[in-house]
Design a protein around this motif. Structure first.
Motif, mmCIF file in Angstrom:
data_model
loop_
_atom_site.group_PDB
_atom_site.id
_atom_site.type_symbol
_atom_site.label_atom_id
_atom_site.label_comp_id
_atom_site.label_asym_id
_atom_site.label_seq_id
_atom_site.Cartn_x
_atom_site.Cartn_y
_atom_site.Cartn_z
ATOM 1 N N ILE A 209 -21.990 13.602 -21.413
ATOM 2 C CA ILE A 209 -22.286 14.575 -20.366
ATOM 3 C C ILE A 209 -21.048 14.652 -19.461
ATOM 4 N N LEU B 162 -28.113 14.702 -27.430
ATOM 5 C CA LEU B 162 -26.929 14.074 -26.839
ATOM 6 C C LEU B 162 -26.774 12.629 -27.320
ATOM 7 N N GLY C 77 -31.866 15.521 -24.449
ATOM 8 C CA GLY C 77 -31.436 14.132 -24.344
ATOM 9 C C GLY C 77 -31.310 13.470 -25.699
ATOM 10 N N MET D 14 -26.774 15.288 -12.055
ATOM 11 C CA MET D 14 -28.071 14.953 -12.646
ATOM 12 C C MET D 14 -28.567 13.596 -12.160
ATOM 13 N N ALA E 280 -29.912 10.265 -23.180
ATOM 14 C CA ALA E 280 -28.516 10.404 -23.595
ATOM 15 C C ALA E 280 -27.806 9.063 -23.633
ATOM 16 N N ILE F 66 -21.302 16.989 -14.002
ATOM 17 C CA ILE F 66 -22.694 17.322 -14.300
ATOM 18 C C ILE F 66 -23.544 16.060 -14.321
ATOM 19 N N ASP F 67 -22.993 14.997 -14.901
ATOM 20 C CA ASP F 67 -23.736 13.737 -14.978
ATOM 21 C C ASP F 67 -24.034 13.198 -13.587
ATOM 22 N N ILE G 196 -33.138 13.500 -19.500
ATOM 23 C CA ILE G 196 -31.906 13.799 -20.234
ATOM 24 C C ILE G 196 -30.914 12.652 -20.102
ATOM 25 N N ARG G 197 -30.696 12.149 -18.878
ATOM 26 C CA ARG G 197 -29.734 11.074 -18.675
ATOM 27 C C ARG G 197 -30.180 9.782 -19.350
#
Length: 308
Positions: free
Chosen positions: A183, A176, A173, A191, A53, A187-188, A49-50
């Motif tokens: 994010i 985003l 991801g 993660m 994103a 939360i970021d 996801i990171r």
């Protein structure tokens, strides 16, 4: 020391540590299964996801995805030639096809990030978003189609994808990145902490799951198809890249992703879906060992040819 070898040697050492920990039973088998599950359902999705994103989708190398999916599909089809091997069983054909299309994502992530930083990590993640669904569909189809058992569960590859945590992470991801939604910082950061443990735990688990005894059981068939997987998949990826004009770091990442050995979860899926599980274990072990030699050979050959 070559930058590739400088990135590869730590990978080998961490995998070897995982093998040692398992051999000494410092962490029991059920513990390793829990670690694998944790990485699969939480840590790896957080990394995906990171990375997606933050990926520059305006210039995203979609050619990378096309090249790797095309190479996977072609090598999966080539696996059908295994039916002409003398006295081969149908489940063995399914296991060979699965071995051909799966890849050790954690090794690719480690090499890509070590050599090319955040760009390499993002590109391997994009490759994963393309290759993981393809590998799942081809593997489930091949194993269930060639299974001899009547009690094999009928699994819908598309339904499997919908429930797959990695695919869900790819979708989140991607959304985003396309929408440019940030994010939230807390939360970021959370993660990011989760993602930092992904590669190390994945490599340790890969070492722990490697069946050294399978090396002793390996025969000509295992060695042949291991070399087919390790040499032909990168060759197909390189040819595809040259045909569509993939160059630079994306080409280097394509070579890395195609050169890594098959995934260690091949054994589990083969056992569940009626494949030849012992052959799957043999293929995993032999490819993991041989890749220590084939990956540098492929990399330096590409440098000599002026491709990277």
């Amino acid at each position: 020391m070559s930058s590739f070898l400088a990135a590869l040697i730590p990978v080998i050492l961490v995998v070897a540590i995982g093998r040692f920990l398992s051999w000494r039973n410092i962490i029991p088998d059920e513990g390793w299964r829990s670690i694998e599950r944790l990485a699969y359902v939480l840590l790896f999705p957080a990394l995906i996801i990171r990375a997606l994103a933050n990926a520059p989708f305006e210039t995203a190398p979609w050619k990378l995805a096309v090249v790797l999916i095309g190479a996977q599909c072609l090598l999966g089809a080539i696996g059908l030639l295994a039916r002409f091997w003398p006295e081969i069983s149908r489940p063995a054909i399914g296991s060979i096809i699965q071995s051909n299309v799966r890849w050790n994502t954690f090794v690719a992530l480690s090499l890509g990030s070590a050599m090319f930083g955040d760009e390499g990590l993002a590109l391997v993640t994009i490759a994963a978003a393309a290759m993981i669904p393809t590998a799942n569909i081809l593997s489930v189809t091949a194993l269930t189609t060639h299974a001899d058992r009547t009690d094999v569960p009928k699994r819908n590859p598309v339904a499997e994808l919908v429930r797959n945590p990695l695919i869900i992470a790819c979708v989140i991801g991607g959304i985003l990145a396309v929408t440019k939604l940030p994010i939230p910082p807390l939360i970021d950061t959370s993660m990011q902490l989760l993602a930092q443990g992904t590669i190390a735990l994945g490599l340790l688990s890969a070492g722990a799951g490697m069946d050294i005894g399978a090396l002793k059981r390996a025969r000509v068939r295992t060695l042949t198809w291991s070399l087919v997987r390790l040499l032909l998949l990168p060759a197909l990826a390189i040819v595809g890249a040259l045909l569509i004009g993939l160059t630079g770091v994306p080409l280097a990442i394509a070579i890395i992703c195609a050169s890594v050995p098959t995934a260690t979860n091949c054994y589990i899926l083969a056992r569940q879906l009626g494949g030849d599980a012992p052959l799957a274990a043999n293929l995993i072990a032999v490819q993991t060992v041989l890749s220590v030699f084939t990956m540098p050979a492929i990399w330096f050959a590409c440098i000599a040819a002026g491709l990277i």
